[in-house]
Write a protein that holds these residues in place. Structure first.
Motif, PDB file in Angstrom:
ATOM      1  N   LEU A  60      -5.458  -1.354  -1.493  1.00  0.00           N
ATOM      2  CA  LEU A  60      -4.796  -0.244  -0.813  1.00  0.00           C
ATOM      3  C   LEU A  60      -5.129  -0.211   0.675  1.00  0.00           C
ATOM      4  CD1 LEU A  60      -5.130   2.596  -3.455  1.00  0.00           C
ATOM      5  CD2 LEU A  60      -3.163   1.134  -2.993  1.00  0.00           C
ATOM      6  N   ALA A  61      -6.242  -0.809   1.057  1.00  0.00           N
ATOM      7  CA  ALA A  61      -6.643  -0.804   2.466  1.00  0.00           C
ATOM      8  C   ALA A  61      -5.649  -1.549   3.341  1.00  0.00           C
ATOM      9  CB  ALA A  61      -8.030  -1.400   2.616  1.00  0.00           C
ATOM     10  N   THR A  62      -4.853  -2.432   2.759  1.00  0.00           N
ATOM     11  CA  THR A  62      -3.862  -3.174   3.539  1.00  0.00           C
ATOM     12  C   THR A  62      -2.430  -2.775   3.187  1.00  0.00           C
ATOM     13  OG1 THR A  62      -3.915  -4.979   1.931  1.00  0.00           O
ATOM     14  CG2 THR A  62      -5.376  -5.168   3.843  1.00  0.00           C
ATOM     15  N   ALA A  63      -2.265  -1.771   2.337  1.00  0.00           N
ATOM     16  CA  ALA A  63      -0.931  -1.311   1.954  1.00  0.00           C
ATOM     17  C   ALA A  63      -0.262  -0.601   3.128  1.00  0.00           C
ATOM     18  CB  ALA A  63      -1.022  -0.367   0.755  1.00  0.00           C
ATOM     19  N   PRO A  64       1.058  -0.677   3.236  1.00  0.00           N
ATOM     20  CA  PRO A  64       1.762  -0.035   4.346  1.00  0.00           C
ATOM     21  C   PRO A  64       1.451   1.457   4.492  1.00  0.00           C
ATOM     22  CG  PRO A  64       3.235  -1.525   3.209  1.00  0.00           C
ATOM     23  CD  PRO A  64       1.972  -1.459   2.390  1.00  0.00           C
ATOM     24  N   ALA A  65       1.370   2.176   3.388  1.00  0.00           N
ATOM     25  CA  ALA A  65       1.088   3.616   3.466  1.00  0.00           C
ATOM     26  C   ALA A  65      -0.290   3.869   4.066  1.00  0.00           C
ATOM     27  CB  ALA A  65       1.197   4.256   2.088  1.00  0.00           C
ATOM     28  N   PHE A  66      -1.264   3.060   3.692  1.00  0.00           N
ATOM     29  CA  PHE A  66      -2.612   3.231   4.236  1.00  0.00           C
ATOM     30  C   PHE A  66      -2.634   2.924   5.727  1.00  0.00           C
ATOM     31  CE2 PHE A  66      -6.849   1.886   5.386  1.00  0.00           C
ATOM     32  CZ  PHE A  66      -7.622   2.913   4.871  1.00  0.00           C
ATOM     33  N   ARG A  67      -1.949   1.846   6.116  1.00  0.00           N
ATOM     34  CA  ARG A  67      -1.902   1.501   7.542  1.00  0.00           C
ATOM     35  C   ARG A  67      -1.247   2.628   8.334  1.00  0.00           C
ATOM     36  NH1 ARG A  67      -0.229  -3.709   5.626  1.00  0.00           N
ATOM     37  NH2 ARG A  67       1.833  -3.240   6.428  1.00  0.00           N
ATOM     38  N   HIS A  68      -0.206   3.233   7.784  1.00  0.00           N
ATOM     39  CA  HIS A  68       0.465   4.355   8.449  1.00  0.00           C
ATOM     40  C   HIS A  68      -0.505   5.526   8.624  1.00  0.00           C
ATOM     41  CE1 HIS A  68       3.603   7.174   9.618  1.00  0.00           C
ATOM     42  NE2 HIS A  68       3.137   7.980   8.689  1.00  0.00           N
ATOM     43  N   LEU A  69      -1.235   5.860   7.557  1.00  0.00           N
ATOM     44  CA  LEU A  69      -2.198   6.963   7.647  1.00  0.00           C
ATOM     45  C   LEU A  69      -3.319   6.643   8.640  1.00  0.00           C
ATOM     46  CD1 LEU A  69      -2.512   7.978   3.908  1.00  0.00           C
ATOM     47  CD2 LEU A  69      -1.505   9.323   5.748  1.00  0.00           C
ATOM     48  N   ALA A  70      -3.799   5.416   8.632  1.00  0.00           N
ATOM     49  CA  ALA A  70      -4.858   5.032   9.567  1.00  0.00           C
ATOM     50  C   ALA A  70      -4.368   5.157  11.006  1.00  0.00           C
ATOM     51  CB  ALA A  70      -5.324   3.607   9.278  1.00  0.00           C
ATOM     52  N   GLN A  71      -3.128   4.743  11.259  1.00  0.00           N
ATOM     53  CA  GLN A  71      -2.573   4.858  12.605  1.00  0.00           C
ATOM     54  C   GLN A  71      -2.402   6.324  12.991  1.00  0.00           C
ATOM     55  OE1 GLN A  71      -2.050   2.206  14.772  1.00  0.00           O
ATOM     56  NE2 GLN A  71      -1.973   3.917  16.202  1.00  0.00           N
ATOM     57  N   ALA A  72      -1.986   7.153  12.041  1.00  0.00           N
ATOM     58  CA  ALA A  72      -1.819   8.588  12.327  1.00  0.00           C
ATOM     59  C   ALA A  72      -3.159   9.218  12.701  1.00  0.00           C
ATOM     60  CB  ALA A  72      -1.216   9.290  11.114  1.00  0.00           C
TER      61      ALA A  72
END
Length: 75
Positions: A60-72
């Protein structure tokens, strides 16, 4: 064999990782690492004390949703 990938039920992770470490192998373990904090601490303590190579697969650390949340969070 350079790396042992452990994808069994969590109750077997500790014994299987220990056997792999005893054989001089690196370990990639599916999450969760162990069934409780005591087992997880014992395994991570061994890895640190002996300088072993190990990782927990956490896709999940590389999933698109996680990347979006990390960027937010970063923004």
């Amino acid at each position: 064999v350079d790396v042992v990938y452990i994808a069994s039920p969590p109750r077997f992770h500790m014994a299987q990782a220990g056997a792999a470490f005893d054989a001089g192998k690196k370990v990639l373990c599916e999450k969760p690492l162990a069934v409780d904090l005591g087992e997880a601490a014992a395994m991570t303590d061994r890895v640190a004390a002996e300088g072993l190579s190990a990782a927990v697969n956490y896709p999940l650390a590389t999933a698109p949703a996680f990347r979006h949340l990390a960027q937010a969070v970063t923004d």
